[in-house]
Write a protein that holds these residues in place. Structure first.
Motif, PDB file in Angstrom:
ATOM      1  N   LYS A  65       0.915  -1.096  -0.146  1.00 16.26           N
ATOM      2  CA  LYS A  65       0.080  -0.045  -0.126  1.00 16.26           C
ATOM      3  C   LYS A  65       0.980   1.210   0.009  1.00 16.26           C
ATOM      4  O   LYS A  65       1.613   1.448   0.815  1.00 16.26           O
ATOM      5  N   PHE A  66       0.580   2.149  -1.088  1.00 16.28           N
ATOM      6  CA  PHE A  66       1.678   3.244  -1.081  1.00 16.28           C
ATOM      7  C   PHE A  66       1.052   4.171  -0.151  1.00 16.28           C
ATOM      8  O   PHE A  66      -0.153   4.291  -0.005  1.00 16.28           O
ATOM      9  N   LYS A  67       1.916   4.943   0.555  1.00 17.46           N
ATOM     10  CA  LYS A  67       1.579   6.120   1.214  1.00 17.46           C
ATOM     11  C   LYS A  67       0.626   7.070   0.420  1.00 17.46           C
ATOM     12  O   LYS A  67       0.859   7.438  -0.724  1.00 17.46           O
ATOM     13  N   ASP A  68      -0.442   7.919   1.184  1.00 21.12           N
ATOM     14  CA  ASP A  68      -1.348   8.383   0.600  1.00 21.12           C
ATOM     15  C   ASP A  68      -0.563   9.789  -0.278  1.00 21.12           C
ATOM     16  O   ASP A  68      -1.389  10.321  -1.221  1.00 21.12           O
ATOM     17  N   ASP A  69       0.668  10.367   0.407  1.00 23.82           N
ATOM     18  CA  ASP A  69       1.202  11.487  -0.492  1.00 23.82           C
ATOM     19  C   ASP A  69       1.870  10.896  -1.715  1.00 23.82           C
ATOM     20  O   ASP A  69       2.783  12.096  -2.266  1.00 23.82           O
ATOM     21  N   ILE A  70       2.128  10.066  -1.878  1.00 21.63           N
ATOM     22  CA  ILE A  70       2.857   9.487  -3.199  1.00 21.63           C
ATOM     23  C   ILE A  70       1.952   9.563  -4.260  1.00 21.63           C
ATOM     24  O   ILE A  70       0.930   8.836  -4.334  1.00 21.63           O
ATOM     25  N   SER A  71       2.307  10.427  -5.299  1.00 18.33           N
ATOM     26  CA  SER A  71       1.373  10.515  -6.593  1.00 18.33           C
ATOM     27  C   SER A  71       1.414   9.424  -7.456  1.00 18.33           C
ATOM     28  O   SER A  71       2.254   8.591  -7.396  1.00 18.33           O
ATOM     29  N   ILE A  89     -13.845  -8.024  -5.000  1.00 20.80           N
ATOM     30  CA  ILE A  89     -14.959  -7.685  -4.570  1.00 20.80           C
ATOM     31  C   ILE A  89     -15.282  -7.995  -3.057  1.00 20.80           C
ATOM     32  O   ILE A  89     -16.150  -7.436  -2.431  1.00 20.80           O
ATOM     33  N   GLU A  90     -14.456  -8.866  -2.621  1.00 22.02           N
ATOM     34  CA  GLU A  90     -14.348  -9.214  -1.055  1.00 22.02           C
ATOM     35  C   GLU A  90     -14.104  -8.547  -0.085  1.00 22.02           C
ATOM     36  O   GLU A  90     -14.467  -8.649   1.046  1.00 22.02           O
ATOM     37  N   ASN A  91     -13.296  -7.333  -0.468  1.00 24.27           N
ATOM     38  CA  ASN A  91     -12.876  -6.267   0.452  1.00 24.27           C
ATOM     39  C   ASN A  91     -11.994  -6.990   1.804  1.00 24.27           C
ATOM     40  O   ASN A  91     -12.456  -6.540   2.929  1.00 24.27           O
ATOM     41  N   MET A  92     -11.414  -7.800   1.379  1.00 18.24           N
ATOM     42  CA  MET A  92     -10.291  -8.548   2.240  1.00 18.24           C
ATOM     43  C   MET A  92      -8.982  -8.159   2.096  1.00 18.24           C
ATOM     44  O   MET A  92      -7.982  -8.766   2.834  1.00 18.24           O
ATOM     45  N   HIS A  93      -8.691  -6.911   1.494  1.00 17.83           N
ATOM     46  CA  HIS A  93      -7.231  -6.832   1.107  1.00 17.83           C
ATOM     47  C   HIS A  93      -6.596  -6.108   2.227  1.00 17.83           C
ATOM     48  O   HIS A  93      -5.505  -5.686   2.187  1.00 17.83           O
ATOM     49  N   GLN A  94      -7.123  -5.567   3.555  1.00 19.76           N
ATOM     50  CA  GLN A  94      -6.584  -5.046   4.556  1.00 19.76           C
ATOM     51  C   GLN A  94      -5.736  -3.767   4.179  1.00 19.76           C
ATOM     52  O   GLN A  94      -4.703  -3.761   4.865  1.00 19.76           O
ATOM     53  N   GLY A  95      -6.287  -3.126   3.064  1.00 20.16           N
ATOM     54  CA  GLY A  95      -5.548  -1.948   2.792  1.00 20.16           C
ATOM     55  C   GLY A  95      -4.590  -1.768   1.696  1.00 20.16           C
ATOM     56  O   GLY A  95      -4.095  -1.060   1.189  1.00 20.16           O
ATOM     57  N   PHE A  96      -3.954  -3.126   1.556  1.00 24.54           N
ATOM     58  CA  PHE A  96      -3.289  -3.467   0.393  1.00 24.54           C
ATOM     59  C   PHE A  96      -3.613  -3.128  -0.994  1.00 24.54           C
ATOM     60  O   PHE A  96      -4.925  -3.511  -1.334  1.00 24.54           O
ATOM     61  N   THR A  97      -3.029  -2.596  -1.978  1.00 22.65           N
ATOM     62  CA  THR A  97      -3.663  -1.987  -3.153  1.00 22.65           C
ATOM     63  C   THR A  97      -2.749  -2.630  -4.155  1.00 22.65           C
ATOM     64  O   THR A  97      -3.484  -2.766  -5.173  1.00 22.65           O
ATOM     65  N   ALA A 132       8.387   4.618   0.054  1.00 21.49           N
ATOM     66  CA  ALA A 132       7.009   5.186  -0.455  1.00 21.49           C
ATOM     67  C   ALA A 132       5.853   4.135  -0.003  1.00 21.49           C
ATOM     68  O   ALA A 132       4.724   4.653  -0.379  1.00 21.49           O
ATOM     69  N   LEU A 133       6.052   3.169   0.802  1.00 22.05           N
ATOM     70  CA  LEU A 133       5.141   2.339   1.117  1.00 22.05           C
ATOM     71  C   LEU A 133       4.585   2.712   2.599  1.00 22.05           C
ATOM     72  O   LEU A 133       5.415   2.808   3.456  1.00 22.05           O
ATOM     73  N   GLU A 134       3.280   2.608   2.685  1.00 20.71           N
ATOM     74  CA  GLU A 134       2.876   2.451   4.024  1.00 20.71           C
ATOM     75  C   GLU A 134       2.707   1.263   4.793  1.00 20.71           C
ATOM     76  O   GLU A 134       2.881   1.072   5.765  1.00 20.71           O
ATOM     77  N   LYS A 135       2.549   0.240   3.833  1.00 17.66           N
ATOM     78  CA  LYS A 135       2.349  -1.237   4.251  1.00 17.66           C
ATOM     79  C   LYS A 135       3.071  -2.305   3.461  1.00 17.66           C
ATOM     80  O   LYS A 135       2.956  -1.841   2.163  1.00 17.66           O
ATOM     81  N   VAL A 136       3.678  -3.223   3.690  1.00 16.68           N
ATOM     82  CA  VAL A 136       4.244  -4.206   3.011  1.00 16.68           C
ATOM     83  C   VAL A 136       4.270  -5.461   3.485  1.00 16.68           C
ATOM     84  O   VAL A 136       4.597  -5.608   4.594  1.00 16.68           O
ATOM     85  N   ILE A 137       4.148  -6.519   2.623  1.00 22.27           N
ATOM     86  CA  ILE A 137       4.331  -7.984   3.023  1.00 22.27           C
ATOM     87  C   ILE A 137       5.100  -8.643   2.124  1.00 22.27           C
ATOM     88  O   ILE A 137       4.719  -8.630   0.630  1.00 22.27           O
TER      89      ILE A 137
END
Length: 109
Positions: free
Chosen positions: A15-21, A53-61, A93-98
């Motif tokens: 999940k990229f940080k919100d301020d990353i364009s 469509i399951e909305n189980m991504h836990q914020g990962f994009t 640049a990442l907020e979250k990573v696995i």
């Protein structure tokens, strides 16, 4: 079921940080894709954005998948100067990573 011979997958969920364009994200993705031409053990690279469509991504994009011939190849990739330089730009640049590495099992009938 059988283990795929000579194949190891390296999967990175991000999940990229919100301020990353969007332009910065595109540049980073191009840089990641370019590693396949710079790092010999890296045999293939795929990426995509979450469309579930399951909305189980836990914020990962985003998902990034690289293919290697061995676990040793992943170790070589991680230590490769091109990867180290890229990671120094990509990871901040990442907020979250696995990251998960696995040997695929093939299921046939």
């Amino acid at each position: 079921m059988e283990e795929a011979n000579g194949v190891v997958k390296h999967v990175l969920l991000a999940k990229f940080k919100d301020d990353i364009s969007p332009e910065q994200v595109e540049k980073l993705i191009k840089g990641y894709a370019n590693l396949v031409s710079l790092v010999q053990p890296m045999k293939a690279f795929h990426w995509g954005k979450d469309v579930s469509i399951e909305n189980m991504h836990q914020g990962f994009t985003h998902v990034f998948e690289s293919t290697f011939e061995s676990v040793e190849g992943i170790a070589e990739y991680i230590a490769h100067p091109a990867h180290v330089e890229f990671a120094d730009e990509f990871l901040p640049a990442l907020e979250k990573v696995i990251v998960i590495d696995y040997k695929p099992t093939i299921v046939t009938q």
